[in-house]
Design an enzyme around this catalytic site. Structure first.
Site, PDB file in Angstrom:
ATOM      1  N   ASP A  54     -11.569  40.253 -15.149  1.00 24.77           N
ATOM      2  CA  ASP A  54     -11.594  39.911 -16.328  1.00 24.77           C
ATOM      3  C   ASP A  54      -9.930  39.806 -17.230  1.00 24.77           C
ATOM      4  OD1 ASP A  54     -11.650  42.357 -16.516  1.00 24.77           O
ATOM      5  OD2 ASP A  54     -12.448  42.933 -17.957  1.00 24.77           O
ATOM      6  N   ASP A  91      -3.497  44.812 -16.623  1.00 29.34           N
ATOM      7  CA  ASP A  91      -3.506  45.451 -15.359  1.00 29.34           C
ATOM      8  C   ASP A  91      -3.823  44.965 -14.635  1.00 29.34           C
ATOM      9  OD1 ASP A  91      -3.302  46.984 -12.958  1.00 29.34           O
ATOM     10  OD2 ASP A  91      -4.449  48.308 -13.236  1.00 29.34           O
ATOM     11  N   ASP A  92      -5.610  43.955 -14.788  1.00 23.44           N
ATOM     12  CA  ASP A  92      -6.052  43.091 -14.201  1.00 23.44           C
ATOM     13  C   ASP A  92      -4.955  41.589 -13.578  1.00 23.44           C
ATOM     14  OD1 ASP A  92      -7.898  43.680 -15.519  1.00 23.44           O
ATOM     15  OD2 ASP A  92      -8.911  42.438 -14.060  1.00 23.44           O
ATOM     16  N   ASN A  98     -13.426  56.061 -21.481  1.00 21.52           N
ATOM     17  CA  ASN A  98     -12.505  55.407 -22.675  1.00 21.52           C
ATOM     18  C   ASN A  98     -12.831  54.350 -23.929  1.00 21.52           C
ATOM     19  OD1 ASN A  98     -12.981  52.925 -20.483  1.00 21.52           O
ATOM     20  ND2 ASN A  98     -11.318  52.674 -20.068  1.00 21.52           N
ATOM     21  N   GLU A 146     -17.209  53.849 -19.628  1.00 21.75           N
ATOM     22  CA  GLU A 146     -15.594  53.800 -19.339  1.00 21.75           C
ATOM     23  C   GLU A 146     -15.401  51.938 -19.477  1.00 21.75           C
ATOM     24  OE1 GLU A 146     -13.437  50.993 -16.682  1.00 21.75           O
ATOM     25  OE2 GLU A 146     -15.468  51.183 -16.742  1.00 21.75           O
ATOM     26  N   ASN A 150     -15.693  48.856 -17.870  1.00 21.77           N
ATOM     27  CA  ASN A 150     -16.484  47.567 -17.082  1.00 21.77           C
ATOM     28  C   ASN A 150     -17.934  48.085 -17.250  1.00 21.77           C
ATOM     29  OD1 ASN A 150     -13.866  46.100 -16.588  1.00 21.77           O
ATOM     30  ND2 ASN A 150     -13.721  47.767 -14.997  1.00 21.77           N
ATOM     31  N   HIS A 158      -2.908  51.764 -14.630  1.00 18.24           N
ATOM     32  CA  HIS A 158      -3.169  50.584 -13.486  1.00 18.24           C
ATOM     33  C   HIS A 158      -4.426  50.913 -12.402  1.00 18.24           C
ATOM     34  CE1 HIS A 158       0.534  49.258 -15.650  1.00 18.24           C
ATOM     35  NE2 HIS A 158       0.840  49.823 -15.377  1.00 18.24           N
ATOM     36  N   ASP A 204      -6.930  49.074 -11.778  1.00 13.68           N
ATOM     37  CA  ASP A 204      -6.763  47.502 -11.583  1.00 13.68           C
ATOM     38  C   ASP A 204      -5.974  47.373 -10.122  1.00 13.68           C
ATOM     39  OD1 ASP A 204      -9.037  47.378 -13.123  1.00 13.68           O
ATOM     40  OD2 ASP A 204      -8.274  45.765 -14.774  1.00 13.68           O
TER      41      ASP A 204
HETATM   42  C1  BDR Z   1     -10.933  48.940 -16.685  1.00  6.55           C
HETATM   43  O1  BDR Z   1     -11.082  47.915 -18.479  1.00  6.55           O
HETATM   44  C2  BDR Z   1     -10.074  47.290 -17.879  1.00  6.55           C
HETATM   45  O2  BDR Z   1      -9.708  47.286 -19.431  1.00  6.55           O
HETATM   46  C3  BDR Z   1      -8.989  47.246 -17.561  1.00  6.55           C
HETATM   47  O3  BDR Z   1      -8.964  45.821 -16.824  1.00  6.55           O
HETATM   48  C4  BDR Z   1      -9.860  47.968 -16.511  1.00  6.55           C
HETATM   49  O4  BDR Z   1     -10.514  47.093 -15.530  1.00  6.55           O
HETATM   50  C5  BDR Z   1     -11.169  50.099 -17.616  1.00  6.55           C
HETATM   51  O5  BDR Z   1     -11.578  50.602 -18.045  1.00  6.55           O
HETATM   52 CA    CA Z   2      -9.849  44.695 -15.471  1.00 10.74          CA
END
Ligand code: BDR
Ligand code: CA
Length: 325
Positions: A10, A14-15, A159, A165, A167, A241, A243
């Site tokens: 996505d 960091d992707d 997060n 988290e 994803n 970071h 990803d």
């Molecule tokens: C993940 O969510 C996205 O915001 C970042 O790219 C990472 O894949 C971290 O929770």
């Molecule tokens: Ca991501």
């Protein structure tokens, strides 16, 4: 021998860095990019991927397949508050650029079927495409060599919520399907504690990246700028970071300094703990279904990223705008 893999992403912040690893590391043989609904609007994610390809001088050389544009069951949730547009305001002339006609789920199924047991998948967004591929074609599960998943927390903090988290929170049903599917070799790169301890670049480290002085280093800093602001606002001392660490551990397993087998299960029904990853460490009578990374070589990882950013690239198309951090 290079490592063939597909990056399911996505694409934002960091992707983009993970994609740079897939494009420029000599060990990497990036066969395709599959796009999944996650961080920012779907079109913007595609543009962020195309701008990253351009920054690496590789626009048009890796197929981009559009995948699922929403989670399996729940409405899509984005993270623009964290990532902005995902590339720090950069822009490019996209005229004439294109994506593949084949859907991302079908590309995952076809590419892995063409080389059974040889291609890995690194999934750094919600797991919607991976779950769809597993449901649509059971052979997909057998054909994937190894699956690296960025997501969840190792019984630690989320997060996007206290427990979730991003994803896994966005598509907990897909995460459930994937962990139950029976993939032979699953590695999880969790948000906490791993990312927060071993994959945060401090302002001092970012200054050293600035000193590298390449267009790619500037691209990195521009793309990561909004997330730096967000991360600092929630008490994280730098940019995160997870990803790029996920691609890093596929290409350079020596970056993993501690890992163990776990049974991972993802909460789907509770509003309070949606997306929570319960990682059972072997004392609860559950069969392991994943190897969870517990610690990584933080200096080695930073060195890997700075090495990539030192690469002299010729942009495929000029990038404009961008708020340098
Ligand atoms: C993940 O969510 C996205 O915001 C970042 O790219 C990472 O894949 C971290 O929770
Ligand atoms: Ca991501």
């Amino acid at each position: 021998m290079t490592v063939p893999f597909i990056l399911d992403t996505d694409t934002a912040q960091d992707d983009c860095v993970a994609l740079i690893g897939g494009l420029l590391d000599p060990e990497a043989d990036l066969r395709a990019i599959t796009m999944v609904a996650g961080n920012v609007s779907f079109d913007r994610q595609v543009h962020n991927a195309q701008m990253t390809l351009s920054a690496a001088g590789r626009l048009g050389t890796v197929p981009i397949h559009l995948g699922c544009q929403r989670p399996l069951v729940l409405p899509w949730v984005s993270a623009e508050n964290v990532h902005g547009d995902g590339s720090g305001g950069l822009d490019m002339d996209f005229a004439g650029t294109s994506t593949e006609a084949e859907h991302g789920v079908d590309a995952l199924i076809r590419l892995t079927a063409e080389s059974p047991g040889e291609i890995s998948v690194v999934a750094i967004g919600p797991l919607t495409n991976i779950a769809m591929a597993a449901v649509k074609e059971p052979d997909f599960v057998r054909n994937v060599k190894s699956l690296v998943i960025m997501g969840g927390s190792n019984n630690g903090r989320g997060n996007i919520t206290a427990a979730g988290e991003f994803n896994f929170f966005v598509d907990p049903h897909a995460a459930h399907v994937v962990f139950e599917a029976g993939f032979r070799d699953v590695t999880v790169v969790p948000w906490a504690p791993l990312t927060l301890s071993d994959a945060v670049f401090s302002r001092a480290q970012l200054s050293r990246i600035e000193a590298i002085g390449t267009p790619l280093a500037k691209f990195f800093l521009t793309v990561c700028g909004p997330t730096l602001t967000f991360d600092e606002s929630v008490g994280i001392p730098g940019t995160t970071h997870p990803d790029s660490l996920s691609v890093g551990v596929l290409l350079h397993p020596e970056l993993v300094t501690k890992a163990a087998d776990y049974h991972v299960a993802v909460e789907m029904s509770s509003a309070l703990t949606r997306g929570y990853s319960a990682m059972s460490w072997g004392v609860h009578g559950l069969e392991p279904n994943a190897r969870v990374i517990e610690a990584a070589d933080a200096e080695g990882f930073y060195g890997w990223i700075t090495g990539l950013l030192a690469t002299r690239t010729e942009v495929s198309r000029p990038l404009s705008g961008g708020h340098f951090y």
